[in-house]
Scaffold this active site. Structure first.
Site, PDB file in Angstrom:
ATOM      1  N   ASP A  22       0.727  -1.141   0.191  1.00 45.71           N
ATOM      2  CA  ASP A  22      -0.005   0.046  -0.198  1.00 45.71           C
ATOM      3  C   ASP A  22       0.978   1.177  -0.093  1.00 45.71           C
ATOM      4  OD1 ASP A  22      -2.436   1.649   0.553  1.00 45.71           O
ATOM      5  OD2 ASP A  22      -1.503   1.835   2.591  1.00 45.71           O
ATOM      6  N   ASP A  24      -0.208   5.270   0.947  1.00 46.98           N
ATOM      7  CA  ASP A  24      -0.473   5.900   2.063  1.00 46.98           C
ATOM      8  C   ASP A  24      -0.411   5.294   3.590  1.00 46.98           C
ATOM      9  OD1 ASP A  24      -0.652   8.452   0.982  1.00 46.98           O
ATOM     10  OD2 ASP A  24      -2.554   7.663  -0.124  1.00 46.98           O
ATOM     11  N   ASP A 172      -1.636  -0.645   6.188  1.00 48.72           N
ATOM     12  CA  ASP A 172      -1.792  -0.080   7.324  1.00 48.72           C
ATOM     13  C   ASP A 172      -3.196  -0.100   7.805  1.00 48.72           C
ATOM     14  OD1 ASP A 172      -2.439   3.548   7.351  1.00 48.72           O
ATOM     15  OD2 ASP A 172      -2.323   2.155   5.460  1.00 48.72           O
TER      16      ASP A 172
END
Length: 228
Positions: A22, A24, A172
């Site tokens: 991922d 961000d 995250d």
């Protein structure tokens, strides 16, 4: 629910074909920008911002807006407005600790980025953080279904020529973690941008200095822990 120990044992004992990241919150810390832009939008639309900001991460803007179901909003127009605001604001964007150094140890054909940002925004944020985009990057405009659907991660694995279950997904946010789980990948959770550590059965790290990638003779990847 798998226990934490078996999940971590799998991460450190298995060879993998590719690492999928991922962006961000995982490679780039853009939380200051994201929260500035989305807080303003929430207030303007009568949404309590603090709780709202806890449920937006890892999803495409259009899906966040659609989920809130604010009467009378043009979803595409609102998403375009959010995109323009995020494009204009790169102040405070930094890389997750050790991200660039960790990526530099990986063969170019062995890793990809799968992000809920559109390509132009992803490229701008990566540049602001000093991270060079990989050859394979699946963005919001490349998929029909965003996270938690695993479509983006499956596309990345396919382009790298690796079976989904032979991948490690670095994430995250709950939506991205679910996407990795649904395609049968191993998952590593990056927790550095969270004010409170996320409860997870997966390996959770605060930065890439906690792990190293070892390249085997068969060109597969093995993750090792740097903790004593």
């Amino acid at each position: 629910m798998h226990s934490k120990v078996p999940q971590q044992n799998r991460i450190f004992s298995q060879d993998f074909g590719a690492f999928l990241f991922d962006m961000d919150g995982t490679l780039v810390n853009s939380i200051a920008v994201v929260e500035r832009v989305w807080r303003e939008w929430a207030v303007a639309n009568g949404i309590e911002p603090d709780a709202f900001l806890q449920r937006i991460h890892g999803m495409r803007a259009s899906e966040v807006i659609r989920r809130e179901a604010v009467p009378g909003l043009d979803i595409d127009a609102e998403a375009d407005m959010i995109l323009r605001a995020e494009m204009d604001d790169v102040d405070g964007i930094i890389q997750i600790p050790g991200a660039a150094e960790f990526l530099a140890t990986l063969p170019a054909s062995k890793w990809a980025i799968v992000t809920s940002a559109v390509r132009e925004l992803a490229e701008r944020r990566l540049a602001a953080a000093g991270i060079t985009p990989p050859a394979v990057m699946i963005c919001a405009d490349d998929v029909v279904n965003g996270k938690p659907d695993p479509e983006g991660y499956r596309k990345a694995a396919d382009r790298l020529g690796v079976a989904p279950e032979m991948c490690v997904v670095f994430e995250d946010a709950p939506a991205g973690i679910e996407a990795g789980e649904r395609m049968g990948a191993a998952v590593v959770v990056i927790n550095v941008t969270h004010s409170h550590p996320m409860e997870t059965s997966h390996l959770s790290i605060g930065g890439y200095g906690e792990v190293s990638a070892v390249i085997g003779e068969n060109r597969n990847l093995r993750l090792t822990s740097n903790k004593a």
